[in-house]
Design a protein around this motif. Structure first.
Motif, short mmCIF file in Angstrom:
data_model
loop_
_atom_site.label_atom_id
_atom_site.label_comp_id
_atom_site.label_asym_id
_atom_site.label_seq_id
_atom_site.Cartn_x
_atom_site.Cartn_y
_atom_site.Cartn_z
N ALA A 35 52.05 -49.40 -9.50
CA ALA A 35 53.37 -48.79 -9.32
C ALA A 35 53.24 -47.27 -9.27
N SER A 36 52.35 -46.70 -10.08
CA SER A 36 52.16 -45.25 -10.08
C SER A 36 51.55 -44.77 -8.77
N LEU A 37 50.43 -45.39 -8.37
CA LEU A 37 49.75 -44.94 -7.16
C LEU A 37 50.57 -45.22 -5.91
N PHE A 38 51.24 -46.39 -5.87
CA PHE A 38 52.04 -46.71 -4.70
C PHE A 38 53.28 -45.82 -4.63
N GLY A 39 53.78 -45.39 -5.77
CA GLY A 39 54.90 -44.45 -5.77
C GLY A 39 54.50 -43.13 -5.13
N GLY A 40 53.32 -42.60 -5.50
CA GLY A 40 52.83 -41.38 -4.86
C GLY A 40 52.58 -41.57 -3.38
N PHE A 41 52.02 -42.71 -3.01
CA PHE A 41 51.77 -43.04 -1.61
C PHE A 41 53.07 -43.05 -0.81
N SER A 42 54.11 -43.69 -1.34
CA SER A 42 55.39 -43.78 -0.64
C SER A 42 56.06 -42.41 -0.53
N ALA B 236 60.90 -46.00 -5.92
CA ALA B 236 61.14 -44.80 -6.70
C ALA B 236 60.42 -43.60 -6.10
N GLY B 237 59.18 -43.82 -5.61
CA GLY B 237 58.43 -42.73 -4.99
C GLY B 237 59.11 -42.22 -3.73
N SER B 238 59.63 -43.11 -2.90
CA SER B 238 60.34 -42.69 -1.69
C SER B 238 61.58 -41.87 -2.04
N TRP B 239 62.32 -42.34 -3.03
CA TRP B 239 63.55 -41.65 -3.44
C TRP B 239 63.24 -40.26 -3.97
N LEU B 240 62.24 -40.17 -4.83
CA LEU B 240 61.87 -38.87 -5.41
C LEU B 240 61.24 -37.96 -4.36
N GLY B 241 60.45 -38.53 -3.45
CA GLY B 241 59.79 -37.71 -2.45
C GLY B 241 60.76 -36.95 -1.57
N ILE B 242 61.82 -37.61 -1.13
CA ILE B 242 62.82 -36.95 -0.30
C ILE B 242 63.49 -35.81 -1.05
N ARG B 243 63.86 -36.06 -2.28
CA ARG B 243 64.59 -35.05 -3.06
C ARG B 243 63.70 -33.88 -3.48
N ILE B 244 62.47 -34.17 -3.83
CA ILE B 244 61.56 -33.09 -4.18
C ILE B 244 61.22 -32.24 -2.96
N TYR B 245 61.07 -32.88 -1.81
CA TYR B 245 60.79 -32.13 -0.59
C TYR B 245 61.95 -31.18 -0.26
N ALA B 246 63.19 -31.65 -0.48
CA ALA B 246 64.35 -30.81 -0.19
C ALA B 246 64.39 -29.56 -1.07
#
Length: 421
Positions: free
Chosen positions: A228-235, A362-372
């Motif tokens: 879950a941790s690694l796949f979250g970062g991947f996503s 969760a990784g996809s959701w966080l990735g979009i917001r952190i990128y913004a």
């Protein structure tokens, strides 16, 4: 009172080399049915005269159906004979694909797509089946072979859908997939060995036990946390990548993202190799390598913020390293969970894959917001944080596992079990 597991039937001494390859092909063809509709969104929108966002819902409901099928149908692999269950699900998938290819309206197309996703859980049934059909010292290698087929199906699905749809219309990929899936049902019906049910418990208890094992099986929790941790970062990386490449830094089109995604093809060949390393060294050591590779990938990907040829080269190298790390970690984690309880492999896989999907979402959701807010360096920091979380959990758990490999397939464990007292 300690739990007493029912005795599992002994695994065959040798499954042979051809059947795992057939099963790997089946994994690839099956999982492709979930992903090829993503490439058809513009064609479906033009064909029905609807907005692209509405057409994209077809791919969305197919993936939602797949997630629901993992939780609702995969546990049945412990309750029912797997060969007829797999062939029936393939037959249902083929009929649903045919209905989708002939659908006169988007509502019927979405309904058929939901059924396609729900029934396309055959790979998650084949993996535990294969794990129980081979000797423990071949388990990692066979899981790696099937995982390689799974990766190939995901990678080639969008190319299959896009190329065929562009030349023959959006219905052609559905109809071709229906024919391939029907043929696959016949082949697996003849190729798979006959196995009896591993457990005889009611369906509600089966689902409840899937959730309960996350509490009772420490090896399952470890595997779920790592992946879950690694796949979250991947996503997070792949979700934000499209924004980076199409933004002012690179000014590329969406097709460039698809081309860059093909670098993940290397993980098709690394997955079987990772399985052999699991058989030799145990999953814990392979997990350690994968966590280290993910940390290195986060550092390399940070240079992607520079733009230009140097940035693009960093993105290519970092994404390749990240993809190989995540896929090899998947092989190690599934080898670990399939060694826990022979009579509950489908339920173990259901719990594990559900956690993995939650981590990826969760990784996809966080990735979009952190990128913004923080841009691409913030996303790379998130990848590093996810790998660091997995590393912290591994180090905290290490004293309990020091001095032994955490899989029954390890030679030292087999020797000690066979030695007289």
């Amino acid at each position: 009172m300690p739990r007493i597991n029912p005795p599992a039937p002994p695994a065959p001494a040798a499954l042979g080399r051809r059947v795992p390859l057939v099963m790997a092909l089946a994994c690839g063809v099956s999982v492709a049915n979930v992903y090829f509709p993503q490439a058809l969104t513009p064609l479906i929108a033009d064909g029905f005269g609807i907005a692209p966002g509405t057409a994209a819902s077809v791919a969305t409901v197919t993936q939602l159906g797949y997630a629901a099928g993992i939780f609702l149908l995969v546990p049945l692999g412990d309750r029912l004979p797997r060969r007829p269950l797999i062939t029936v699900l393939l037959a249902v998938t083929g009929c649903a694909l045919l209905a989708a290819g002939l659908a006169p309206a988007t509502d019927l197309l979405a309904a058929a797509g939901t059924v396609v996703g729900l029934a396309t859980v055959v790979p998650q049934l084949l993996l535990p089946l294969a794990a129980g059909l081979v000797a423990p010292d071949r388990r990692g290698s066979v899981i790696g072979t099937l995982q390689g087929g799974l990766i190939g199906g995901i990678l080639l699905a969008r190319t299959f859908g896009g190329v065929l749809g562009e030349h023959l219309g959006w219905r052609a990929p559905y109809l071709a997939a229906a024919a391939l899936t029907g043929l696959l049902a016949l082949v697996l019906g003849l190729a798979l060995p006959t196995t009896g049910p591993a457990a005889r418990i009611r369906y509600p208890v089966l689902l409840a036990d899937t959730v309960r094992m996350l509490r009772t099986e420490q090896g399952l929790r470890r595997s779920a946390l790592y992946q879950a941790s690694l796949f979250g970062g991947f996503s997070a990386a792949w979700t934000a990548l499209a924004l980076l490449l199409t933004g002012p830094r690179y000014r590329m089109d969406a097709q460039a993202v698809g081309v860059l995604a093909l670098i993940g093809a290397a993980s098709m060949f690394c997955a079987p190799a990772a399985g052999r390393r699991v058989d030799r060294h145990g999953p814990d050591r392979v997990n350690g390598w994968c966590i280290g590779a993910t940390l290195a990938a986060a550092a390399v990907l940070t240079a992607g913020a520079l733009g230009g040829p140097i940035g693009l080269a960093a993105l290519t190298a970092g994404l390749l390293l990240l993809d190989v790390a995540v896929q090899c970690s998947q092989v190690a984690n599934q080898a670990r969970i399939f060694a826990l309880r022979a009579e509950a492999r489908s339920r173990l896989n259901t719990a594990y894959m559900t956690c993995s999907f939650l981590g990826g979402s969760a990784g996809s959701w966080l990735g979009i917001r952190i990128y913004a807010h923080l841009g691409w360096p913030g996303v790379c920091a998130l990848i590093g944080f996810a790998a660091a979380a997995a590393l912290t959990a591994r180090l905290a758990d290490r004293p309990r596992h020091r001095g032994r490999k955490d899989t029954p397939s390890a030679p030292s464990v087999r020797r000690s079990a066979a030695s007289p007292r």
